[in-house]
Scaffold this active site. Structure first.
Site, short mmCIF file in Angstrom:
data_model
loop_
_atom_site.label_atom_id
_atom_site.label_comp_id
_atom_site.label_asym_id
_atom_site.label_seq_id
_atom_site.Cartn_x
_atom_site.Cartn_y
_atom_site.Cartn_z
N ASP A 34 0.80 -1.44 -0.60
CA ASP A 34 0.09 0.23 0.17
C ASP A 34 0.77 0.87 0.00
OD1 ASP A 34 0.65 0.03 2.38
OD2 ASP A 34 -1.42 -0.11 3.67
N ASP A 43 -1.33 -6.09 -0.45
CA ASP A 43 -1.26 -5.36 1.30
C ASP A 43 -3.04 -5.06 0.90
OD1 ASP A 43 1.01 -5.18 2.52
OD2 ASP A 43 0.80 -3.07 2.03
N LYS A 47 -1.46 -9.31 2.21
CA LYS A 47 -0.60 -8.69 4.01
C LYS A 47 -1.24 -7.99 4.97
CE LYS A 47 2.76 -5.82 3.71
NZ LYS A 47 3.02 -4.56 4.37
N GLU A 62 -0.93 -5.47 9.15
CA GLU A 62 -0.29 -4.47 9.47
C GLU A 62 -1.06 -4.92 10.98
OE1 GLU A 62 0.41 -0.48 9.10
OE2 GLU A 62 1.01 -0.99 6.58
N GLU A 84 9.67 -3.79 10.46
CA GLU A 84 10.31 -2.69 9.81
C GLU A 84 10.57 -1.43 10.61
OE1 GLU A 84 7.01 -0.73 6.90
OE2 GLU A 84 8.93 0.61 6.73
#
Ligand code: KIV
Length: 274
Positions: free
Chosen positions: A42, A86, A116, A118, A185
């Site tokens: 994204d 994403d 994916k 978060e 990250e």
């Protein structure tokens, strides 16, 4: 390449590489480079669509870009890399049914084989569990999670012992929920190395040191195409300056614009407009 192949690569001690792509052109470039996995991240909201954060990109836009990447990969490689897409902000935070439906659209309407997302809040873990039990492979993402920019900023995460312990717990929880891999990250390198050693699933780092099972980068950052790269992802070349220079040379080579042709007087009066 399938999600399970990434786990096999970790077991075999082989480093994993993942790069982002956003259209057929960038997909052909990263496939040509021989990358293991391609992420339609994204981050394309900022890199390609010009938004200030990743938040505005929609599921429809992600699907559109993912289909283009899929076409580019299919044309470029006989054995294409693993394609992951994403899930954008608010496509998986509004209840498990909506989240499974959003992830299902990625698998039904694009060539991506995994999504994916978060975080590892209890609701997110429940959503991942539902997706995995529905046959949808899920990659997790911890540390700096750009969809939480208004809470976390773009700062390095897990700098103190309490937040490091929380990250350890969350990483383990994502593995237990069924994620096949984890992006981590902008966290301290020793913590990322420790997690890579502790988890059975591959830990793919960005701004997390060299001790991870694999590395992921935003391709436009590596090529120096973006106006500002994050400090933990320096460019490998000055792609933007190079492109401006060669295109500028082409523009100048076209010489001055031709002299304007004087208008000719019409042979008969123009027809009235009715
Ligand atoms: O959106 C993205 O490009 C990402 C990478 C930074 C891992 O999530």
């Amino acid at each position: 390449m399938r999600p399970a192949d990434l786990i096999r690569r970790k077991q075999g001690g082989q480093a994993i590489t993942m790069l982002t792509a956003w259209d057929a052109l960038s997909a052909a470039v990263v496939a040509g480079a021989g990358v293991d996995a391609v992420l339609v991240g994204d981050s394309l909201a900022m890199v390609v669509l010009g938004h200030a954060t990743t938040l505005p990109v929609t599921l429809e836009e992600m699907l559109h870009h993912c289909r283009a990447v899929g076409r580019g990969l299919a044309a470029a490689a006989a054995n294409p890399p693993l394609l992951i897409c994403d899930l954008p902000f608010l496509s998986y935070q509004c209840g498990a049914d909506a989240a499974v439906a959003a992830a299902g659209r990625v698998l039904k309407e694009t060539p991506a084989v995994a999504v994916k997302l978060e975080g590892a809040e209890p609701e997110t873990l429940a959503v991942i569990d539902r997706m995995v039990r529905s046959g949808i492979p899920v990659m997790g993402h911890l540390g700096l999670t750009p969809q939480s920019v208004h809470q976390l900023g773009y700062r390095r995460q897990a700098g103190d012992p309490v937040s490091q312990e929380r990250l350890r717990r969350r990483a383990l929880a994502l593995q237990e929920a069924g994620c096949f891999a984890l992006v981590i990250e902008h966290v301290p390198a020793p913590l990322a190395s420790e997690l890579s050693a502790a988890l059975l699933i591959p830990v793919i780092g960005i701004g997390a040191g060299d001790g991870c099972d694999g590395q992921v980068r935003v391709t436009a950052d590596l090529l120096g195409l973006t106006s500002r790269q994050p400090p933990f992802s320096p460019p490998l070349m000055e792609g933007r300056a190079l492109a401006v220079e060669v295109l500028g040379r082409w523009v100048r080579e076209q010489g001055p614009a031709p002299a304007p042709v004087p208008p000719t007087r019409p042979a008969s009066p123009a027809a009235p407009h009715c």
